[in-house]
Design a protein around this motif. Sequence first.
Motif, mmCIF file in Angstrom:
data_model
loop_
_atom_site.group_PDB
_atom_site.id
_atom_site.type_symbol
_atom_site.label_atom_id
_atom_site.label_comp_id
_atom_site.label_asym_id
_atom_site.label_seq_id
_atom_site.Cartn_x
_atom_site.Cartn_y
_atom_site.Cartn_z
ATOM 1 N N SER A 103 0.830 -1.210 0.000
ATOM 2 C CA SER A 103 0.000 0.000 0.000
ATOM 3 C C SER A 103 0.865 1.260 0.000
ATOM 4 N N GLN A 104 2.022 1.204 0.672
ATOM 5 C CA GLN A 104 2.894 2.373 0.721
ATOM 6 C C GLN A 104 3.579 2.632 -0.619
ATOM 7 N N LEU A 105 3.909 1.577 -1.376
ATOM 8 C CA LEU A 105 4.471 1.782 -2.714
ATOM 9 C C LEU A 105 3.424 2.385 -3.643
ATOM 10 N N ARG A 106 2.167 1.997 -3.475
ATOM 11 C CA ARG A 106 1.099 2.636 -4.257
ATOM 12 C C ARG A 106 1.025 4.123 -3.913
ATOM 13 N N ASN A 107 1.077 4.432 -2.621
ATOM 14 C CA ASN A 107 1.047 5.836 -2.203
ATOM 15 C C ASN A 107 2.242 6.609 -2.742
ATOM 16 N N LEU A 108 3.388 5.940 -2.840
ATOM 17 C CA LEU A 108 4.587 6.575 -3.380
ATOM 18 C C LEU A 108 4.336 7.053 -4.808
ATOM 19 N N ILE A 109 3.766 6.183 -5.633
ATOM 20 C CA ILE A 109 3.471 6.546 -7.026
ATOM 21 C C ILE A 109 2.439 7.671 -7.084
ATOM 22 N N LEU A 110 1.378 7.547 -6.282
ATOM 23 C CA LEU A 110 0.329 8.567 -6.294
ATOM 24 C C LEU A 110 0.876 9.913 -5.833
ATOM 25 N N TYR A 158 14.795 8.852 -3.812
ATOM 26 C CA TYR A 158 15.119 9.806 -2.748
ATOM 27 C C TYR A 158 14.131 9.672 -1.581
ATOM 28 N N LEU A 159 12.832 9.599 -1.906
ATOM 29 C CA LEU A 159 11.809 9.478 -0.869
ATOM 30 C C LEU A 159 11.982 8.191 -0.063
ATOM 31 N N LEU A 160 12.288 7.094 -0.750
ATOM 32 C CA LEU A 160 12.498 5.820 -0.052
ATOM 33 C C LEU A 160 13.689 5.907 0.896
ATOM 34 N N LYS A 161 14.739 6.565 0.447
ATOM 35 C CA LYS A 161 15.933 6.734 1.283
ATOM 36 C C LYS A 161 15.601 7.548 2.531
ATOM 37 N N GLU A 162 14.856 8.639 2.358
ATOM 38 C CA GLU A 162 14.505 9.499 3.482
ATOM 39 C C GLU A 162 13.543 8.794 4.438
ATOM 40 N N LYS A 163 12.575 8.042 3.891
ATOM 41 C CA LYS A 163 11.640 7.304 4.738
ATOM 42 C C LYS A 163 12.359 6.215 5.524
ATOM 43 N N GLY A 164 13.386 5.625 4.911
ATOM 44 C CA GLY A 164 14.189 4.623 5.605
ATOM 45 C C GLY A 164 14.891 5.215 6.814
ATOM 46 N N LYS A 165 15.419 6.444 6.662
ATOM 47 C CA LYS A 165 16.082 7.122 7.776
ATOM 48 C C LYS A 165 15.094 7.387 8.912
ATOM 49 N N LEU A 166 13.876 7.832 8.559
ATOM 50 C CA LEU A 166 12.863 8.096 9.576
ATOM 51 C C LEU A 166 12.491 6.818 10.326
ATOM 52 N N ALA A 167 12.348 5.720 9.567
ATOM 53 C CA ALA A 167 11.988 4.439 10.180
ATOM 54 C C ALA A 167 13.054 3.984 11.167
ATOM 55 N N GLN A 168 14.324 4.152 10.802
ATOM 56 C CA GLN A 168 15.419 3.746 11.682
ATOM 57 C C GLN A 168 15.459 4.568 12.962
ATOM 58 N N GLN A 169 15.013 5.816 12.878
ATOM 59 C CA GLN A 169 15.014 6.696 14.042
ATOM 60 C C GLN A 169 13.745 6.569 14.872
ATOM 61 N N GLY A 170 12.813 5.735 14.395
ATOM 62 C CA GLY A 170 11.588 5.506 15.150
ATOM 63 C C GLY A 170 10.475 6.483 14.869
ATOM 64 N N TYR A 171 10.605 7.282 13.792
ATOM 65 C CA TYR A 171 9.574 8.250 13.443
ATOM 66 C C TYR A 171 8.601 7.672 12.412
#
Length: 289
Positions: free
Chosen positions: A201-208, A225-238
């Motif tokens: 569902s999140q990959l669908r949202n990425l395209i939209l 770029y968005l995937l990279k930034e979201k990965g950083k947020l996930a690692q930090q617990g956000y």
Amino acid sequence: MSKVIEVVKKEEAKILQMHWMSSVEYNSEKGTVDFTFDPKLKPYLLQLQREFTSYKLRNVLALNSGYAIRFYELLKKWEKIGIIEYTLEELRKRLGTGNKYKEYSNFKLRVIDPARRELSEKTDIKFNYEELKKGRKVVALKFIISTNREKRTKIVEDTKSTEETLLEELNGLARGYHVSNEVFYRWVALGKNIWGLEYTSQLRNLILYINQQSNKNNPIGLANYLLKEKGKLAQQGYDSTIQVEKKEILPEWFNKNNDGNDKKDSRKKEVTYIERQEMEKLLEKYKVY
């Protein structure tokens, strides 16, 4: 709130006990629940890279017994080695049986044998076991784990089919650009690490989300770029989810007036009002969500 977690810190010769959550707040008017994890859980919930076993959820969805699911988790991590021993005391503790099935014969009948049958019939692993005795008393079990090749092949085929379907869907949503296989499977790997089971569902949202940007000269680069930034947020617990503004987007031709070249009707056309029901049909037809 009442479930106790126990963490054995061998290096420090300590045992840490805590609850999953330190608080839970129920909001009846909003229909939501807010909960807070114990702060000491943070190292065990974030940036998990070792000391855990990952598996495809489809492997356990068909299991009826909670003990069978726990057996799967216990034995899956030893699949490559093929053998593991547990004392009955440790096994009961890991399965969470509590004070139930104190007699070994009952434990075997109600927990071990049903789990063995279920795993063999429904998952990608199976096991047999040997009873290890001290005198006449069974004190431990040796589990022999093997790959259930017939079930594993089917699971792999089903997974591949699911991802191929997702790729087709993403390319259907991606207006004006194409998501190649190489790019797609890189996104899938990143998406699973960031969002887990919600990655589709999140990959669908990425395209939209990219579709909604006014300037998208390099949509694939923007997605990376968005995937990279979201990965950083996930690692930090956000929060790492991708939020999409829901717009009722119509095809380009819909709001354009006729330029007079239509042979069938040269009159100017102007859209003044559309019934809500007709609007919903158009949105469904052009896959706009």
